[in-house]
Scaffold this motif. Sequence first.
Motif, PDB file in Angstrom:
ATOM      1  N   SER A 144       0.835  -1.201   0.000  1.00 29.27           N
ATOM      2  CA  SER A 144       0.000   0.000   0.000  1.00 29.27           C
ATOM      3  C   SER A 144       0.872   1.255   0.000  1.00 29.27           C
ATOM      4  O   SER A 144       0.615   2.201  -0.762  1.00 29.27           O
ATOM      5  N   ASN A 145       1.897   1.272   0.846  1.00 31.36           N
ATOM      6  CA  ASN A 145       2.813   2.423   0.897  1.00 31.36           C
ATOM      7  C   ASN A 145       3.524   2.621  -0.434  1.00 31.36           C
ATOM      8  O   ASN A 145       3.695   3.755  -0.901  1.00 31.36           O
ATOM      9  N   LYS A 146       3.943   1.522  -1.043  1.00 36.14           N
ATOM     10  CA  LYS A 146       4.627   1.599  -2.336  1.00 36.14           C
ATOM     11  C   LYS A 146       3.675   2.147  -3.403  1.00 36.14           C
ATOM     12  O   LYS A 146       4.056   3.026  -4.183  1.00 36.14           O
ATOM     13  N   LEU A 178       4.387  10.016  -6.887  1.00 34.37           N
ATOM     14  CA  LEU A 178       5.518  10.236  -7.787  1.00 34.37           C
ATOM     15  C   LEU A 178       5.027  10.561  -9.196  1.00 34.37           C
ATOM     16  O   LEU A 178       5.543  11.481  -9.849  1.00 34.37           O
ATOM     17  N   LYS A 179       3.997   9.856  -9.667  1.00 30.14           N
ATOM     18  CA  LYS A 179       3.438  10.136 -10.994  1.00 30.14           C
ATOM     19  C   LYS A 179       2.836  11.542 -11.039  1.00 30.14           C
ATOM     20  O   LYS A 179       2.995  12.264 -12.034  1.00 30.14           O
ATOM     21  N   ILE A 180       2.154  11.913  -9.952  1.00 25.32           N
ATOM     22  CA  ILE A 180       1.563  13.267  -9.892  1.00 25.32           C
ATOM     23  C   ILE A 180       2.669  14.315  -9.953  1.00 25.32           C
ATOM     24  O   ILE A 180       2.573  15.300 -10.710  1.00 25.32           O
ATOM     25  N   LEU A 181       3.716  14.112  -9.162  1.00 33.56           N
ATOM     26  CA  LEU A 181       4.830  15.072  -9.151  1.00 33.56           C
ATOM     27  C   LEU A 181       5.508  15.150 -10.515  1.00 33.56           C
ATOM     28  O   LEU A 181       5.846  16.239 -10.986  1.00 33.56           O
ATOM     29  N   MET A 182       5.718  14.003 -11.156  1.00 32.15           N
ATOM     30  CA  MET A 182       6.374  14.011 -12.465  1.00 32.15           C
ATOM     31  C   MET A 182       5.489  14.691 -13.516  1.00 32.15           C
ATOM     32  O   MET A 182       6.000  15.370 -14.411  1.00 32.15           O
ATOM     33  N   SER A 183       4.180  14.534 -13.370  1.00 35.38           N
ATOM     34  CA  SER A 183       3.263  15.228 -14.267  1.00 35.38           C
ATOM     35  C   SER A 183       3.360  16.741 -14.047  1.00 35.38           C
ATOM     36  O   SER A 183       3.382  17.518 -15.007  1.00 35.38           O
ATOM     37  N   GLU A 209      12.107  11.892  -2.359  1.00 36.35           N
ATOM     38  CA  GLU A 209      11.583  11.277  -1.130  1.00 36.35           C
ATOM     39  C   GLU A 209      10.685  10.090  -1.480  1.00 36.35           C
ATOM     40  O   GLU A 209      10.781   9.026  -0.855  1.00 36.35           O
ATOM     41  N   TYR A 210       9.818  10.284  -2.474  1.00 38.66           N
ATOM     42  CA  TYR A 210       8.922   9.199  -2.873  1.00 38.66           C
ATOM     43  C   TYR A 210       9.688   8.045  -3.540  1.00 38.66           C
ATOM     44  O   TYR A 210       9.339   6.876  -3.370  1.00 38.66           O
ATOM     45  N   ILE A 211      10.726   8.381  -4.284  1.00 38.25           N
ATOM     46  CA  ILE A 211      11.562   7.336  -4.892  1.00 38.25           C
ATOM     47  C   ILE A 211      12.204   6.480  -3.792  1.00 38.25           C
ATOM     48  O   ILE A 211      12.230   5.254  -3.873  1.00 38.25           O
ATOM     49  N   THR A 212      12.680   7.141  -2.726  1.00 33.27           N
ATOM     50  CA  THR A 212      13.269   6.419  -1.593  1.00 33.27           C
ATOM     51  C   THR A 212      12.231   5.518  -0.936  1.00 33.27           C
ATOM     52  O   THR A 212      12.519   4.359  -0.595  1.00 33.27           O
ATOM     53  N   ILE A 213      11.013   6.042  -0.777  1.00 30.74           N
ATOM     54  CA  ILE A 213       9.930   5.227  -0.184  1.00 30.74           C
ATOM     55  C   ILE A 213       9.658   4.004  -1.058  1.00 30.74           C
ATOM     56  O   ILE A 213       9.543   2.881  -0.556  1.00 30.74           O
ATOM     57  N   LYS A 225      12.107  -3.215  -1.217  1.00 31.36           N
ATOM     58  CA  LYS A 225      13.032  -4.068  -0.456  1.00 31.36           C
ATOM     59  C   LYS A 225      12.264  -4.840   0.630  1.00 31.36           C
ATOM     60  O   LYS A 225      12.453  -6.047   0.789  1.00 31.36           O
ATOM     61  N   ASN A 226      11.390  -4.139   1.362  1.00 29.36           N
ATOM     62  CA  ASN A 226      10.582  -4.800   2.399  1.00 29.36           C
ATOM     63  C   ASN A 226       9.710  -5.896   1.806  1.00 29.36           C
ATOM     64  O   ASN A 226       9.609  -6.993   2.365  1.00 29.36           O
ATOM     65  N   ILE A 227       9.068  -5.592   0.691  1.00 36.22           N
ATOM     66  CA  ILE A 227       8.187  -6.564   0.029  1.00 36.22           C
ATOM     67  C   ILE A 227       8.983  -7.813  -0.357  1.00 36.22           C
ATOM     68  O   ILE A 227       8.543  -8.941  -0.118  1.00 36.22           O
ATOM     69  N   ASN A 228      10.157  -7.614  -0.931  1.00 36.73           N
ATOM     70  CA  ASN A 228      10.992  -8.755  -1.333  1.00 36.73           C
ATOM     71  C   ASN A 228      11.408  -9.596  -0.129  1.00 36.73           C
ATOM     72  O   ASN A 228      11.372 -10.830  -0.184  1.00 36.73           O
ATOM     73  N   GLU A 229      11.806  -8.933   0.964  1.00 35.97           N
ATOM     74  CA  GLU A 229      12.213  -9.658   2.173  1.00 35.97           C
ATOM     75  C   GLU A 229      11.042 -10.433   2.769  1.00 35.97           C
ATOM     76  O   GLU A 229      11.197 -11.586   3.176  1.00 35.97           O
TER      77      GLU A 229
END
Length: 194
Positions: free
Chosen positions: A73-75, A82-87, A134-138, A144-148
Amino acid sequence: IQYEIDKSNGKKLSLENVIKNANESNEKYLKDLESQIQEQMNEIESLNVNIEQLSSNIIDLTEINNKLSLSKSNKDEANTQLKILMSDVNNIDKSVKFLSQGNCPTCSQELLNADESIKKHECEKLDLIGKSSEYITIVEDETKNINELQIIINEQSKYQSDINGLKHKIMMAENKAKTLMSEYEKQSNKKTDD
């Protein structure tokens, strides 16, 4: 008469030898069945020990699944932002390009305060790029969390699969032991009947 008695005694001895040999053969077969039954019982015990060892690795996946859902959900939320910001950055680039021309492309009228507007838009763009990092880091952290978490879930699934395989082997060993016990009882009764 003596000949007939000797002949009868010979047949009797021969018959006793046949019965003795049959009993010895049956005894050997019974011992072999006992050995096979014991092997099955040892196999069942060994498999149960393996199940206990694997079961000690099993954890409750409720918390893991909750963490996985939260990370996803966070991702997703970070990707949306991120899409909104890039737009928004894309729109600023279009505005800057328009303002850089100095004149309106439609009516050729000079754009007032174009340089000042360009600077303002460039500052807004830098702010947006900062927020996007910041969103890219999130997104990276949550990926990474999802994979673990997925690795943990896959390990747990393998443990459960291994346990199910061992339970199947136990069932097969129990069935074989029952068959051997049935044969043992049948042969034991045969010996008693003789």
